[in-house]
Design a protein around this motif. Structure first.
Motif, PDB file in Angstrom:
ATOM      1  N   LYS A 291      17.958  28.973  62.089  1.00 14.76           N
ATOM      2  CA  LYS A 291      19.096  28.888  63.019  1.00 14.76           C
ATOM      3  C   LYS A 291      19.870  27.592  62.833  1.00 14.76           C
ATOM      4  O   LYS A 291      21.109  27.577  62.804  1.00 14.76           O
ATOM      5  CB  LYS A 291      18.626  29.010  64.460  1.00 14.76           C
ATOM      6  N   THR A 292      19.159  26.502  62.673  1.00 12.06           N
ATOM      7  CA  THR A 292      19.819  25.200  62.505  1.00 12.06           C
ATOM      8  C   THR A 292      20.690  25.186  61.257  1.00 12.06           C
ATOM      9  O   THR A 292      21.816  24.669  61.270  1.00 12.06           O
ATOM     10  CB  THR A 292      18.769  24.083  62.411  1.00 12.06           C
ATOM     11  N   VAL A 293      20.187  25.775  60.176  1.00 17.49           N
ATOM     12  CA  VAL A 293      20.926  25.758  58.914  1.00 17.49           C
ATOM     13  C   VAL A 293      22.143  26.687  58.994  1.00 17.49           C
ATOM     14  O   VAL A 293      23.214  26.366  58.473  1.00 17.49           O
ATOM     15  CB  VAL A 293      20.009  26.181  57.746  1.00 17.49           C
ATOM     16  N   PHE A 294      21.996  27.833  59.665  1.00 12.55           N
ATOM     17  CA  PHE A 294      23.141  28.715  59.893  1.00 12.55           C
ATOM     18  C   PHE A 294      24.197  28.021  60.746  1.00 12.55           C
ATOM     19  O   PHE A 294      25.404  28.131  60.476  1.00 12.55           O
ATOM     20  CB  PHE A 294      22.693  30.014  60.574  1.00 12.55           C
TER      21      PHE A 294
ATOM     22  N   SER B  88      25.781  32.440  64.582  1.00  8.75           N
ATOM     23  CA  SER B  88      26.319  32.880  63.286  1.00  8.75           C
ATOM     24  C   SER B  88      25.294  33.576  62.406  1.00  8.75           C
ATOM     25  O   SER B  88      25.554  33.799  61.217  1.00  8.75           O
ATOM     26  CB  SER B  88      26.883  31.671  62.533  1.00  8.75           C
ATOM     27  N   MET B  89      24.136  33.930  62.954  1.00  9.05           N
ATOM     28  CA  MET B  89      23.094  34.541  62.145  1.00  9.05           C
ATOM     29  C   MET B  89      23.376  36.041  61.989  1.00  9.05           C
ATOM     30  O   MET B  89      22.830  36.885  62.703  1.00  9.05           O
ATOM     31  CB  MET B  89      21.716  34.285  62.754  1.00  9.05           C
ATOM     32  N   THR B  90      24.240  36.362  61.049  1.00  6.75           N
ATOM     33  CA  THR B  90      24.632  37.736  60.788  1.00  6.75           C
ATOM     34  C   THR B  90      24.428  38.070  59.314  1.00  6.75           C
ATOM     35  O   THR B  90      24.327  37.183  58.466  1.00  6.75           O
ATOM     36  CB  THR B  90      26.113  37.968  61.134  1.00  6.75           C
TER      37      THR B  90
ATOM     38  N   ALA C 265      26.231  25.676  58.740  1.00 11.29           N
ATOM     39  CA  ALA C 265      27.095  26.328  57.756  1.00 11.29           C
ATOM     40  C   ALA C 265      28.238  27.113  58.387  1.00 11.29           C
ATOM     41  O   ALA C 265      29.362  27.120  57.865  1.00 11.29           O
ATOM     42  CB  ALA C 265      26.265  27.258  56.877  1.00 11.29           C
ATOM     43  N   PHE C 266      27.963  27.765  59.545  1.00 10.23           N
ATOM     44  CA  PHE C 266      28.951  28.690  60.106  1.00 10.23           C
ATOM     45  C   PHE C 266      29.264  28.486  61.586  1.00 10.23           C
ATOM     46  O   PHE C 266      30.158  29.144  62.110  1.00 10.23           O
ATOM     47  CB  PHE C 266      28.459  30.137  59.916  1.00 10.23           C
TER      48      PHE C 266
END
Length: 340
Positions: free
Chosen positions: A145-148, A156-158, A151-152
């Protein structure tokens, strides 16, 4: 002899006229307007590319078949997926794939973003029920989640963003500054005499009719607009020996009989690092691949000196690989997302 369409004949003649239009590989790859490349996306994309937990068995990642620690392929005739299953086509290198206008041998994916989704739900490759199920696995790993978010942005976890991240990483996998690149930029000592002879023979023989452009993968096209050629074009002993006409090619993707035997033109960049060759991985020797291509595509039998010179030239297309470090993948705490 198989028959070429008038459009293809015109295109081939056009390519041949540009045979001496040698181009160096750009230092960066093009990206679609809705997915500009950023360091944060690249970091996330590399993690997802390397993580095998998004296959049904937890054993296959993108890197399993497209090993970026080597030539960007898996050195097998055809790739092995979950449960030891094998497909019917050779894994093309992911290096410089950003310069293809379409993806897969049959061009069924317009962009890298589309290609990234395909193997996940393929029953032979990564074997997940669908890409949404794979994304649910990603969501169960807190560290992602942190990396998403970086990035977005939040929430944004899609699937779409995961595919965009993988594509962004793949667009960094380019290998410029080969001896050939240096040569066409003006350093006439970058290639040796045999390589220069091979370069000239490559054009003279007609190889540039298809393998043109900076990536030696055909004419420049807009992203998502593919160009295909028939392979094999001429019938001869190699066709049956290497079973070159058994694959329906693009017909598998479109269902159109007119697309039978049509394939996207593969890049020749780093080809010395990507054996075995052709869509079915049936030829394990580069010199033999040159002989086969000359006969099946140009109806020409090359002298062995010319074969050796062309092979030497192809060796000059191997560029500088950027350093790839393996990412630390986020773990789950006290549980496994793979166990039944």
């Amino acid at each position: 002899m198989k028959h070429l369409t008038p459009l293809l004949l015109v295109s081939l003649i056009s390519f041949q006229a540009q045979a001496t239009d040698w181009k160096a590989l750009p230092d960066s790859a093009p990206a679609p307007a809705d997915n500009p490349t950023t360091a944060e996306k690249v970091e996330l994309g590399k993690m997802l590319f390397m993580d095998p937990r998004f296959s049904s068995t937890g054993t296959v990642s993108c890197n399993s078949c497209h090993n970026v620690m080597e030539g960007g392929d898996d050195s097998r005739s055809v790739s092995m997926g979950v449960h030891g299953k094998t497909g019917g086509r050779n894994a093309p290198t992911v290096w410089n794939s950003a310069f293809h206008s379409v993806q897969f041998w049959d061009g069924r994916a317009p962009l890298l973003e589309d290609q990234a989704k395909g193997p996940v739900a393929n029953p032979i490759e990564m074997g997940m029920k669908d890409v949404e199920t794979a994304m649910e696995r990603v969501k169960t790993i807190p560290g992602y989640k942190t990396v998403f978010d970086k990035a977005f942005g939040k929430d944004s976890m899609t699937v779409e963003n995961a595919a965009k991240a993988v594509a962004a990483f793949e667009r960094t996998l380019i290998t410029p500054n080969s001896p050939y690149d240096k040569y066409v930029k003006g350093n006439k000592t970058a290639m040796n005499k045999q390589q220069v002879q091979g370069m000239n023979k490559f054009a003279e023989a007609g190889c540039t009719s298809c393998h043109s452009g900076a990536a030696f993968n055909g004419p420049e096209q807009k992203l998502g607009e593919g160009f295909y050629v028939m392979f094999p074009t001429f019938d001869n002993k190699y066709v049956s020996k290497y079973k070159l006409d058994e694959d329906k090619g693009r017909e598998e993707a479109t269902g159109k009989a007119t697309d039978r035997g049509m394939f996207r033109i593969p890049t020749l960049r780093n080809i010395t690092d990507t054996a075995p060759y052709f869509h079915n991985g049936s030829v394990n020797d580069l010199a033999e691949a040159v002989r086969v291509m000359a006969k099946t595509q140009l109806n020409s039998t090359l002298a062995e000196k010319d074969v050796n010179d062309i092979v030497a030239f192809l060796g000059a297309l191997t560029g500088e690989y950027p350093e790839i470090t393996m990412p630390r993948l986020p773990a789950t705490s006290g549980t496994s997302i793979i166990a039944d």
